[in-house]
Design a protein around this motif. Structure first.
Motif, short mmCIF file in Angstrom:
data_model
loop_
_atom_site.label_atom_id
_atom_site.label_comp_id
_atom_site.label_asym_id
_atom_site.label_seq_id
_atom_site.Cartn_x
_atom_site.Cartn_y
_atom_site.Cartn_z
N ALA A 152 -2.39 12.41 2.31
CA ALA A 152 -3.56 11.62 2.68
C ALA A 152 -3.66 10.35 1.83
O ALA A 152 -3.96 9.27 2.35
N GLY A 153 -3.39 10.47 0.55
CA GLY A 153 -3.42 9.29 -0.32
C GLY A 153 -2.35 8.29 0.04
O GLY A 153 -2.58 7.07 0.03
N GLY A 164 0.81 -1.22 0.00
CA GLY A 164 0.00 0.00 0.00
C GLY A 164 0.84 1.26 0.00
O GLY A 164 0.53 2.23 -0.69
N LEU A 165 1.93 1.25 0.77
CA LEU A 165 2.79 2.43 0.81
C LEU A 165 3.52 2.64 -0.51
O LEU A 165 3.69 3.78 -0.95
N VAL A 166 3.93 1.56 -1.14
CA VAL A 166 4.58 1.68 -2.46
C VAL A 166 3.59 2.25 -3.47
O VAL A 166 3.92 3.14 -4.26
N LEU A 167 2.35 1.75 -3.44
CA LEU A 167 1.34 2.28 -4.36
C LEU A 167 0.97 3.72 -4.01
O LEU A 167 0.63 4.52 -4.88
N GLY A 168 1.04 4.06 -2.73
CA GLY A 168 0.72 5.42 -2.29
C GLY A 168 1.76 6.45 -2.66
O GLY A 168 1.52 7.65 -2.52
N VAL A 202 -7.16 0.80 -5.24
CA VAL A 202 -8.31 1.69 -5.42
C VAL A 202 -8.08 3.03 -4.73
O VAL A 202 -8.33 4.10 -5.31
N ALA A 203 -7.58 2.99 -3.50
CA ALA A 203 -7.32 4.24 -2.76
C ALA A 203 -6.28 5.09 -3.47
O ALA A 203 -6.44 6.31 -3.60
N ALA A 204 -5.20 4.47 -3.94
CA ALA A 204 -4.16 5.22 -4.65
C ALA A 204 -4.71 5.81 -5.95
O ALA A 204 -4.38 6.95 -6.30
#
Length: 96
Positions: A47-48, A25-29, A65-67
């Protein structure tokens, strides 16, 4: 691998699986974070980044999806200002 072995594997490695999801998630963020810093929308970018990491702990697919949502929010065109701008031909602003 039967169901009992699978349950034992998940119980033993639960924290590693969650940490891997957070890492994904952090890599995608990083996409909304870097774009937000570049386009002067720092708060949306941060925030993203954080939300992608948190959601990645639950499901790495949700972090995609969030990213994507925060990347869209960062990249969308800013609304036009409501105050009238000076004309481009106004020579009073030219110094020199």
């Amino acid at each position: 691998m039967n169901a009992e072995q699978m349950q034992a594997f998940l119980n033993e490695n639960f924290y590693y699986i969650v940490l891997a999801g957070v890492g994904i998630g952090l890599v995608l963020g990083l996409a909304p974070l870097l774009l937000g810093l570049r386009r002067n929308k720092r708060n949306l970018g941060i925030a993203g980044f954080l939300l992608s990491g948190i959601v990645g702990g639950f499901s790495p697919l949700l972090s995609i999806v969030a990213a994507a949502i925060f990347t869209f929010l960062v990249l969308r065109k800013a609304p036009e200002p409501t105050t009238p701008e000076a004309d481009d031909n106004d020579l009073s602003k030219v110094s020199g």
